[in-house]
Design a protein around this motif. Structure first.
Motif, short mmCIF file in Angstrom:
data_model
loop_
_atom_site.label_atom_id
_atom_site.label_comp_id
_atom_site.label_asym_id
_atom_site.label_seq_id
_atom_site.Cartn_x
_atom_site.Cartn_y
_atom_site.Cartn_z
N MET A 49 11.47 9.19 15.43
CA MET A 49 10.73 8.83 14.24
C MET A 49 11.69 8.78 13.06
O MET A 49 12.48 9.68 12.83
CB MET A 49 9.62 9.84 13.99
N ALA A 50 11.62 7.70 12.31
CA ALA A 50 12.48 7.53 11.15
C ALA A 50 12.03 8.48 10.03
O ALA A 50 10.86 8.78 9.89
CB ALA A 50 12.41 6.09 10.67
N ASN A 51 12.98 8.97 9.26
CA ASN A 51 12.69 9.86 8.14
C ASN A 51 12.30 9.06 6.91
O ASN A 51 12.90 9.19 5.86
CB ASN A 51 13.90 10.73 7.83
N VAL A 52 11.30 8.23 7.04
CA VAL A 52 10.86 7.36 5.96
C VAL A 52 9.38 7.63 5.73
O VAL A 52 8.62 7.80 6.67
CB VAL A 52 11.07 5.88 6.34
N THR A 53 8.98 7.67 4.46
CA THR A 53 7.58 7.90 4.14
C THR A 53 7.07 6.78 3.24
O THR A 53 7.72 6.41 2.27
CB THR A 53 7.40 9.25 3.42
N LEU A 54 5.89 6.27 3.58
CA LEU A 54 5.22 5.25 2.78
C LEU A 54 3.95 5.88 2.22
O LEU A 54 3.17 6.47 2.97
CB LEU A 54 4.87 4.03 3.63
N THR A 55 3.76 5.76 0.93
CA THR A 55 2.59 6.34 0.27
C THR A 55 1.50 5.30 0.14
O THR A 55 1.75 4.16 -0.23
CB THR A 55 2.97 6.87 -1.13
N ALA A 56 0.26 5.72 0.45
CA ALA A 56 -0.89 4.81 0.40
C ALA A 56 -2.08 5.50 -0.27
O ALA A 56 -2.14 6.73 -0.33
CB ALA A 56 -1.27 4.37 1.81
N GLN A 57 -2.99 4.68 -0.76
CA GLN A 57 -4.24 5.17 -1.34
C GLN A 57 -5.40 4.48 -0.62
O GLN A 57 -5.24 3.38 -0.11
CB GLN A 57 -4.34 4.85 -2.84
N ARG A 58 -6.55 5.13 -0.62
CA ARG A 58 -7.74 4.50 -0.06
C ARG A 58 -8.10 3.30 -0.91
O ARG A 58 -7.95 3.31 -2.13
CB ARG A 58 -8.90 5.48 -0.02
N ARG A 59 -8.60 2.25 -0.25
CA ARG A 59 -8.91 1.00 -0.94
C ARG A 59 -10.42 0.88 -1.08
O ARG A 59 -11.17 1.09 -0.13
CB ARG A 59 -8.35 -0.17 -0.13
N HIS A 60 -10.87 0.52 -2.28
CA HIS A 60 -12.29 0.35 -2.56
C HIS A 60 -12.63 -1.10 -2.90
O HIS A 60 -13.78 -1.40 -3.23
CB HIS A 60 -12.72 1.27 -3.69
N ILE A 61 -11.64 -1.98 -2.84
CA ILE A 61 -11.84 -3.40 -3.13
C ILE A 61 -11.72 -4.17 -1.82
O ILE A 61 -10.74 -4.02 -1.10
CB ILE A 61 -10.80 -3.90 -4.15
N PHE A 62 -12.72 -5.01 -1.52
CA PHE A 62 -12.76 -5.73 -0.26
C PHE A 62 -13.04 -7.21 -0.51
O PHE A 62 -13.38 -7.61 -1.61
CB PHE A 62 -13.85 -5.16 0.65
N GLY A 63 -12.89 -8.01 0.55
CA GLY A 63 -13.24 -9.43 0.49
C GLY A 63 -12.28 -10.24 -0.34
O GLY A 63 -11.08 -9.98 -0.39
N LYS A 64 -12.81 -11.21 -1.04
CA LYS A 64 -11.98 -12.12 -1.83
C LYS A 64 -11.39 -11.45 -3.06
O LYS A 64 -10.47 -11.97 -3.66
CB LYS A 64 -12.79 -13.33 -2.26
N LYS A 65 -11.90 -10.28 -3.41
CA LYS A 65 -11.39 -9.58 -4.59
C LYS A 65 -10.01 -8.97 -4.37
O LYS A 65 -9.38 -8.52 -5.32
CB LYS A 65 -12.38 -8.49 -5.00
N VAL A 66 -9.52 -8.95 -3.12
CA VAL A 66 -8.19 -8.38 -2.88
C VAL A 66 -7.09 -9.25 -3.48
O VAL A 66 -5.95 -8.81 -3.59
CB VAL A 66 -7.91 -8.12 -1.37
#
Length: 94
Positions: free
Chosen positions: A1-18
Motif C-alpha cells: 500500500m502506498a503511503n499516500v492519503t486522499l481527503t474526501a468529504q460526503r457529497r450532498h449535490i447530485f444529478g446535473k448540479k455536479v
C-alpha cells in the motif's frame, strides 16, 4: 500500500448540479466495498490527479472520508472524450 492519503468529504449535490462542483475544481466520486455502505463523496481534482499519476494501477492507498480512513483502489475513472478531464471516479475498498 502506498503511503499516500486522499481527503474526501460526503457529497450532498447530485444529478446535473455536479457541474457546479466541477467548475470549482471538485471531482464527484463514489466509495463502496464489501461490508461498507456506498457513499457519494467529493475530492479535490488536483489532489486526485496527483495520486492518479503517482500511484501505480491497482495499487492501494488511503482514502480519508471526514476522519475515517479506508484502504482503497481506483476502480473506475470516467473522463471527458475530448478534453480528457476527469468527470467521475469510483473508489473500491481494497
Amino acid at each position: 500500500m502506498a503511503n499516500v492519503t486522499l481527503t474526501a468529504q460526503r457529497r450532498h449535490i447530485f444529478g446535473k448540479k455536479v457541474k457546479t462542483l466541477r467548475r470549482e475544481g471538485i471531482l464527484p466520486a463514489n466509495f463502496y466495498g464489501k461490508g461498507v455502505e456506498t457513499t457519494a463523496i467529493q475530492v479535490n481534482e488536483r489532489d486526485f490527479e496527483q495520486i492518479f499519476r503517482t500511484v501505480p494501477k491497482g495499487e492501494s492507498f488511503t482514502l480519508n472520508i471526514e476522519g475515517t480512513t479506508y484502504p482503497v483502489v481506483i476502480y473506475v475513472v470516467q473522463r471527458h472524450p475530448v478534453t480528457r478531464k476527469f468527470l467521475h471516479v469510483d473508489f473500491k475498498l481494497a
